[in-house]
Design an enzyme around this catalytic site. Structure first.
Site, PDB file in Angstrom:
ATOM      1  N   LYS A 160       0.525  -1.073   0.121  1.00  0.00           N
ATOM      2  CA  LYS A 160      -0.137  -0.227   0.526  1.00  0.00           C
ATOM      3  C   LYS A 160       0.593   1.189   0.263  1.00  0.00           C
ATOM      4  O   LYS A 160       1.443   1.984   1.112  1.00  0.00           O
ATOM      5  CB  LYS A 160      -0.751  -0.039   1.129  1.00  0.00           C
TER       6      LYS A 160
HETATM    7  N1  PMP Z   1      -7.764  -3.259  -2.685  1.00  0.00           N
HETATM    8  C1  PMP Z   1      -7.186  -2.238  -2.727  1.00  0.00           C
HETATM    9  C2  PMP Z   1      -7.101  -1.498  -4.183  1.00  0.00           C
HETATM   10  C3  PMP Z   1      -7.016  -0.949  -1.888  1.00  0.00           C
HETATM   11  O1  PMP Z   1      -6.942   0.202  -1.632  1.00  0.00           O
HETATM   12  C4  PMP Z   1      -8.000  -1.466   0.084  1.00  0.00           C
HETATM   13  C5  PMP Z   1      -7.975  -0.530   0.543  1.00  0.00           C
HETATM   14  N2  PMP Z   1      -7.009  -0.054   2.015  1.00  0.00           N
HETATM   15  C6  PMP Z   1      -8.330  -2.858  -0.305  1.00  0.00           C
HETATM   16  C7  PMP Z   1      -8.485  -3.631  -1.333  1.00  0.00           C
HETATM   17  C8  PMP Z   1      -9.080  -2.988   0.605  1.00  0.00           C
HETATM   18  O2  PMP Z   1      -7.962  -2.827   1.840  1.00  0.00           O
HETATM   19  P1  PMP Z   1      -8.714  -3.291   2.806  1.00  0.00           P
HETATM   20  O3  PMP Z   1      -9.596  -3.760   3.946  1.00  0.00           O
HETATM   21  O4  PMP Z   1      -7.008  -3.659   4.639  1.00  0.00           O
HETATM   22  O5  PMP Z   1      -8.908  -1.537   3.825  1.00  0.00           O
END
Ligand code: PMP
Length: 309
Positions: A160
């Site tokens: 991320k």
């Molecule tokens: N995929 C992407 C590309 C994202 O940006 C997110 C948001 N963080 C998610 C999936 C979902 O991840 P999370 O449940 O950790 O927020």
């Protein structure tokens, strides 16, 4: 999504007024996207007061993202966790979005720069539903994007970092321009990957199916929570490649994410999903939100109360 300013931001170890948490135009993160970050929700729970959802897992993912992009972290996991609680209490917030940035800072130009200083900030502001007020109940219209997610061995999809989100930007802008709420990216091999900022699940014949990590997804923390809850509720859950057309044959489709929480998908490429009934998604959604009212037992210690007393 407009930003709602609050009073203070935790910036490199101390709280500063919102307007003073600034950075130089030549900050490496701005020039090259070298910002490891997290988006986290704090829920104003009925039984434990404001509590941050899976704070530790988010901060650990932040450190992992920073490590992959060679961004040194000048604080410990515990310190960043404490900072996250501090911005909620300092700003007297209940339900909020917490955004943590670890920016490779000012000092060098060129992608090679490895020396910090890393500029760490923790920002929090009030937040409600992300994909529209009716999204959770009624579901949203999505479309498969013409843009693919980054292939393995290019930009690591499981990390991320700000630069990765150029892909999400293309996918979501295309979808919105065409009148959809969100876009679904395909992986390099044409199978289904994920939404611009959400993981994807479908239900077929009572089984819950989601693409594996190798399908260029971010390993979502909500995805993991929903997998855990689904298994705990006795559902069969498999991680497997999903060909695009399987979306059109699914009984239910839903997206998960910190922002999206558990959001039903009403149609994919204008093809209505299933019969319009979402028994399994409804069950998972209810169980997920039950964590914040106390109706679902938090067996996993996912709630991190802001008041640690
Ligand atoms: N995929 C992407 C590309 C994202 O940006 C997110 C948001 N963080 C998610 C999936 C979902 O991840 P999370 O449940 O950790 O927020």
């Amino acid at each position: 999504m407009p930003i709602q300013e609050t009073e203070s931001i935790w910036h490199n170890g101390k709280l500063v007024p919102w307007a003073e948490a600034t950075t130089h135009v030549m900050t490496h993160a701005l020039l090259y996207g070298t910002c490891a970050f997290e988006g986290i929700r704090c829920y104003d729970t009925e039984h434990k007061g404001p509590s941050i959802f899976r704070l530790k897992e988010h901060i650990e993912r932040l450190f992992y993202s920073a490590r992959v992009y060679h961004i040194e972290m000048p604080f410990t996991v515990d310190e960043v966790m404490a900072a996250s609680r501090e911005v909620i209490t300092a700003n007297k917030l209940g339900s909020a979005y917490i955004r943590i940035n670890a920016n490779l800072g000012y000092g060098e130009v060129g992608p090679y720069a490895t020396s910090g200083p890393t500029d760490v900030s923790v920002v929090a502001f009030p937040w409600g539903t992300y994909l529209g007020d009716d999204a959770l109940k009624e579901g949203i219209r999505v479309a498969v994007s013409s843009w693919r997610r980054s292939a393995p061995g290019t930009i690591p999809a499981g990390v991320k970092a700000a630069g990765n989100y150029l892909s999400s930007r293309l996918i979501t802008i295309e979808a919105k321009k065409n009148g959809y709420v969100e876009g679904i990216g395909l992986a390099h091999d044409g199978t289904v990957s994920e939404g611009a900022g959400e993981n994807l699940f479908l239900v077929k014949g009572g089984r819950i199916i989601t693409p594996p990590h190798a399908a260029s997804i971010l390993g979502g923390i909500t995805r993991d929570a929903v997998i855990t809850l689904a298994k705990d509720l006795g559902y069969e859950l498999v991680e497997q490649s999903i060909p695009r057309e399987m979306l059109y044959a699914a009984d239910e489709v839903f997206l998960t994410g910190t922002a999206a929480e558990v959001t039903k998908v009403q149609s994919v490429d204008d093809i209505k999903v299933g019969s319009g009934n979402y028994p399994i998604t409804d069950h998972l959604q209810k169980t997920f939100f039950g964590l914040f009212t106390g109706q679902t037992e938090d067996k996993w210690g996912w709630l991190d109360p802001v008041n640690q007393a």
